[in-house]
Write a protein that holds these residues in place. Structure first.
Motif, PDB file in Angstrom:
ATOM      1  N   UNK A  91      46.925  48.024  38.892  1.00  0.00           N
ATOM      2  CA  UNK A  91      46.342  46.793  38.337  1.00  0.00           C
ATOM      3  C   UNK A  91      45.932  45.816  39.439  1.00  0.00           C
ATOM      4  N   UNK A  92      45.033  44.911  39.102  1.00  0.00           N
ATOM      5  CA  UNK A  92      44.541  43.934  40.075  1.00  0.00           C
ATOM      6  C   UNK A  92      44.440  42.545  39.480  1.00  0.00           C
ATOM      7  N   UNK A  93      44.732  41.567  40.298  1.00  0.00           N
ATOM      8  CA  UNK A  93      44.337  40.187  40.053  1.00  0.00           C
ATOM      9  C   UNK A  93      43.380  39.890  41.195  1.00  0.00           C
ATOM     10  N   UNK A  94      42.092  39.930  40.915  1.00  0.00           N
ATOM     11  CA  UNK A  94      41.143  39.972  42.020  1.00  0.00           C
ATOM     12  C   UNK A  94      40.002  38.978  41.870  1.00  0.00           C
ATOM     13  N   UNK A  95      39.234  38.904  42.915  1.00  0.00           N
ATOM     14  CA  UNK A  95      38.101  38.004  43.054  1.00  0.00           C
ATOM     15  C   UNK A  95      37.106  38.206  41.914  1.00  0.00           C
ATOM     16  N   UNK A  96      36.789  37.149  41.178  1.00  0.00           N
ATOM     17  CA  UNK A  96      35.855  37.286  40.056  1.00  0.00           C
ATOM     18  C   UNK A  96      34.448  37.652  40.516  1.00  0.00           C
ATOM     19  N   UNK A  97      34.137  37.373  41.766  1.00  0.00           N
ATOM     20  CA  UNK A  97      32.817  37.723  42.303  1.00  0.00           C
ATOM     21  C   UNK A  97      32.697  39.228  42.523  1.00  0.00           C
ATOM     22  N   UNK A  98      33.831  39.894  42.786  1.00  0.00           N
ATOM     23  CA  UNK A  98      33.797  41.301  43.210  1.00  0.00           C
ATOM     24  C   UNK A  98      34.521  42.243  42.261  1.00  0.00           C
TER      25      UNK A  98
ATOM     26  N   UNK B 259      33.870  43.908  39.641  1.00  0.00           N
ATOM     27  CA  UNK B 259      33.209  45.149  39.221  1.00  0.00           C
ATOM     28  C   UNK B 259      33.314  46.225  40.300  1.00  0.00           C
ATOM     29  N   UNK B 260      33.046  45.856  41.547  1.00  0.00           N
ATOM     30  CA  UNK B 260      33.112  46.844  42.625  1.00  0.00           C
ATOM     31  C   UNK B 260      34.551  47.286  42.873  1.00  0.00           C
ATOM     32  N   UNK B 261      35.498  46.365  42.766  1.00  0.00           N
ATOM     33  CA  UNK B 261      36.904  46.729  42.944  1.00  0.00           C
ATOM     34  C   UNK B 261      37.300  47.808  41.935  1.00  0.00           C
TER      35      UNK B 261
ATOM     36  N   UNK C 264      32.128  42.317  48.307  1.00  0.00           N
ATOM     37  CA  UNK C 264      33.288  43.009  47.774  1.00  0.00           C
ATOM     38  C   UNK C 264      33.694  44.269  48.495  1.00  0.00           C
ATOM     39  N   UNK C 265      33.080  44.561  49.640  1.00  0.00           N
ATOM     40  CA  UNK C 265      33.476  45.777  50.365  1.00  0.00           C
ATOM     41  C   UNK C 265      34.946  45.697  50.768  1.00  0.00           C
TER      42      UNK C 265
ATOM     43  N   UNK D 159      27.481  54.649  48.174  1.00  0.00           N
ATOM     44  CA  UNK D 159      28.851  54.477  48.664  1.00  0.00           C
ATOM     45  C   UNK D 159      29.869  54.878  47.597  1.00  0.00           C
ATOM     46  N   UNK D 160      29.664  54.439  46.371  1.00  0.00           N
ATOM     47  CA  UNK D 160      30.576  54.820  45.286  1.00  0.00           C
ATOM     48  C   UNK D 160      30.544  56.331  45.061  1.00  0.00           C
ATOM     49  N   UNK D 161      29.359  56.917  45.152  1.00  0.00           N
ATOM     50  CA  UNK D 161      29.248  58.378  45.002  1.00  0.00           C
ATOM     51  C   UNK D 161      30.039  59.100  46.088  1.00  0.00           C
TER      52      UNK D 161
END
Length: 277
Positions: free
Chosen positions: A25-32, A34-36, A205-206, A255-257
């Protein structure tokens, strides 16, 4: 631990994640966010994003390891992050923190200072963030004034080496410093990792997503091996994706691939060197 032992541990971490599909689970940056989530899924993990204090505490019990990113702070986060970190410590769960934006605002600094008590298993950040965290926690950093500029670093990875070792020794976990040549340490061994891509700093979000991926591996491996495995797969995927890309937009897709396609063997033999601290 020698290079062959590290490579074996990395292979086992990758294989275990793909077999078990662990939830990190994550509590993460709202900007990123989706990538996370997408990066966690690509390497074989399961993602769950939460915001509320009771949700954070619930996920501390349900998840294997957890990721906390300091990117976007809202008033509720002060309660959510501290309660979640405390619950993770009480549950004996590994958690990964990214101190992104350290030095920006009193709320962020107060929360990060409280994390000293709960000792994250992995700290992942850029050089300036790691130096700033060591200074905030009163640890030896080797650099009095960090070079934090918003979310960017002006310090080099080499300059953050002493701070990274100091933080890892204090927490008993690991630190991963991202840069041109990455550094991963458990306070005893320092690993320098090669690879990556010029496009990684150009996609939002990298670094944040790397923290999420490290948390996935931390469900099945020690903090040090999780940090190393996450760094190696990012460097490998970055190298491969850049060859197929025309710019940051197409790079992110490739990158995701490549995160998804990389085999345990390919990840384990990605270039790195070992230094005894």
């Amino acid at each position: 631990m020698g290079k062959e032992e590290l490579q074996k541990a990395v292979r086992e971490a990758v294989q275990s994640v793909r077999e078990k599909n662990p939830m990190a689970p994550s509590i993460t940056n709202t900007v990123t966010i989706n990538l996370v989530a997408n990066a966690q899924l690509a390497v074989g993990g399961s993602a769950a994003m939460v915001y509320m204090p009771d949700e954070g505490e619930a996920m501390a019990q349900l998840g294997g390891a957890m990721y906390i990113n300091m990117g976007t702070q809202m008033p509720i986060y002060a309660e959510t992050l501290i309660r979640t970190a405390r619950a993770l410590r009480e549950e004996g769960k590994t958690w990964v923190v990214d101190p992104v934006g350290i030095g920006v605002g009193g709320l962020r600094m107060s929360v990060l200072k409280s994390f000293r008590e709960f000792k994250p298993g992995v700290v992942r950040g850029n050089a300036s963030e790691i130096i700033a965290l060591a200074n905030l926690w009163g640890l030896e950093s080797g650099v009095k004034n960090d070079g934090v500029r918003g979310v960017d670093a002006t310090d080099s990875v080499d300059e953050a080496g002493a701070a990274a070792v100091s933080v890892a020794r204090f927490t008993g976990g690991a630190v991963a410093v991202s840069g041109v040549r990455d550094l991963v340490t458990d306070g005893k061994v320092v690993v320098r990792c090669d690879g990556g891509s010029k496009f990684l700093p150009m996609i939002t979000g990298a670094g944040c997503s790397l923290g999420g991926v490290v948390a996935v591996y931390a469900c099945c491996a020690s903090p040090f091996i999780a940090a190393l495995t996450g760094t190696l797969v990012y460097n490998l995927a970055g190298e491969r994706a850049e060859k197929k890309s025309e710019g940051p937009g197409s790079f992110q897709v490739h990158f995701l691939d490549e995160l998804y396609k990389a085999s345990a063997e390919e990840i384990s033999v990605q270039s790195f060197s070992i230094e005894e601290e």
